[in-house]
Write an enzyme that holds these catalytic residues in place. Structure first.
Site, PDB file in Angstrom:
ATOM      1  N   ASP A   4      -3.520  13.593  -5.160  1.00 27.72           N
ATOM      2  CA  ASP A   4      -4.460  13.656  -6.442  1.00 27.72           C
ATOM      3  C   ASP A   4      -5.119  15.083  -6.222  1.00 27.72           C
ATOM      4  OD1 ASP A   4      -6.351  13.742  -3.866  1.00 27.72           O
ATOM      5  OD2 ASP A   4      -7.391  12.208  -4.926  1.00 27.72           O
TER       6      ASP A   4
ATOM      7  N   PRO B 183       0.419   9.565  -1.666  1.00 29.26           N
ATOM      8  CA  PRO B 183      -0.227   9.971  -2.934  1.00 29.26           C
ATOM      9  C   PRO B 183      -0.738  11.169  -2.930  1.00 29.26           C
ATOM     10  CG  PRO B 183      -1.055   7.936  -1.830  1.00 29.26           C
ATOM     11  CD  PRO B 183      -0.159   8.724  -0.729  1.00 29.26           C
TER      12      PRO B 183
ATOM     13  N   LYS C 290       0.437   9.251  -9.225  1.00 27.59           N
ATOM     14  CA  LYS C 290      -0.347   9.029  -8.215  1.00 27.59           C
ATOM     15  C   LYS C 290      -0.858   7.512  -7.864  1.00 27.59           C
ATOM     16  CE  LYS C 290      -5.136   8.942  -7.087  1.00 27.59           C
ATOM     17  NZ  LYS C 290      -6.345   7.888  -7.370  1.00 27.59           N
TER      18      LYS C 290
ATOM     19  N   ARG D 126     -17.972   4.091  -8.624  1.00 28.25           N
ATOM     20  CA  ARG D 126     -17.720   3.332 -10.110  1.00 28.25           C
ATOM     21  C   ARG D 126     -16.679   2.420 -10.043  1.00 28.25           C
ATOM     22  NH1 ARG D 126     -16.203   5.387 -14.611  1.00 28.25           N
ATOM     23  NH2 ARG D 126     -17.144   3.272 -15.737  1.00 28.25           N
TER      24      ARG D 126
ATOM     25  N   ARG E 110      -9.142   2.129 -19.217  1.00 31.11           N
ATOM     26  CA  ARG E 110      -8.090   1.457 -18.524  1.00 31.11           C
ATOM     27  C   ARG E 110      -7.979  -0.117 -18.978  1.00 31.11           C
ATOM     28  NH1 ARG E 110     -12.154   3.993 -16.700  1.00 31.11           N
ATOM     29  NH2 ARG E 110     -11.988   6.149 -15.608  1.00 31.11           N
TER      30      ARG E 110
END
Length: 272
Positions: free
Chosen positions: A235, A233, A216, A129, A174
């Site tokens: 997640d 990072p 993140k 995506r 977003r």
């Protein structure tokens, strides 16, 4: 590394520890496309490149010495000794077999603006995506460089858009982040070049002040777009990895934690 300029092509010899498939499709960059012949094509800073690798030889097609020295040399980190880095990471017994299995992952030194936007878009999103949204963004507002390959639109170009314009690209919640980010960068309220010269902690603090940027996203942007190789990072995938390091990260990760993270991230996505 030996460099040969052959017509419009550039050949690099003795390039070890570079796997283009792993590097260009591991979730750090979202606009490279694999071609039928196994090569990869993409656009960086408005310049198109097709790149392939056979054994330890890298071929950069239809480029120039100027673009190689000003873009590709740094982008692919050709001057960094990744063989030495990987040997250092393998001092950690947990990571050593992963480095061997996925040998050749590199950190791409991406454009700060593109990297920051990309990881704002990446929030609560999967790679397919993310690629789709960014592709639509570039097709709608970037410049076509060659045959369906587009530049990443500048902050100035995007600053004229509304939240609704971003929503039409499929960005969802977003959209409001990108709308404000574009206007603040274009207007000079956010200075991306200034962030590059700060310490890691200072740079992270600056990014966390940006609307829509959490820890993140900040660490991803710092690692992939601002040159902070020690950014790490975490997640949902990396939280699983951290269970294997209850006492914290080993000393051999110091200064290159971001590179270690890429190996760990790739391992956890493929094995857990």
């Amino acid at each position: 590394m030996e460099i040969k300029y052959i017509g419009k092509d550039i050949v690099l010899e003795d390039i070890r520890c570079l796997d283009l498939d792993l590097t260009l499709d591991c979730g750090q960059a979202f606009r490279w496309k694999k071609q039928e012949d196994g090569s990869w094509s993409g656009v960086v800073k408005g310049v198109f490149l097709n790149i392939s690798k056979t054994d330890d030889t890298v071929l950069l097609r239809n480029t120039t010495k100027e673009n190689f020295e000003n873009i590709w040399l740094d982008y692919f980190d050709f001057n960094k000794d990744y063989v030495k880095i990987c040997d250092t990471l393998k001092q950690d017994s947990l990571l050593a077999p992963t480095v061997d299995e996925y040998y050749g992952i590199r950190i791409l030194n991406q454009d700060s603006w593109e990297a920051l936007c990309s990881f704002v878009i990446s929030q609560q999103n999967n790679i397919k995506r993310i690629k789709g949204i960014i592709s639509r963004l570039c097709k709608a507002y970037g410049d076509e460089i060659i045959n369906g390959f587009y530049s990443f639109p500048s902050a100035e170009k995007l600053s004229s858009l509304t939240v609704a314009d971003f929503e039409e690209l499929g960005m969802g919640y977003r959209a409001k982040y990108l709308e404000k980010l574009s206007k603040n960068v274009a207007g000079g309220k956010i200075d991306l070049e200034k962030i590059k010269v700060l310490t890691l902690d200072e740079a992270r603090k600056e990014l966390l002040n940006i609307y829509g940027v959490g820890i993140k996203v900040a660490n991803c942007a710092l690692l992939f777009g601002f040159g902070f190789y020690d950014a790490f990072p975490v997640d949902v995938w990396m939280k699983r990895v951290m269970e294997y390091y209850p006492d914290g990260l080993p000393e051999c990760f110091d200064g290159i934690g971001g590179i270690a993270q890429q190996y760990l991230f790739h391992w956890v996505r493929n094995n857990l």
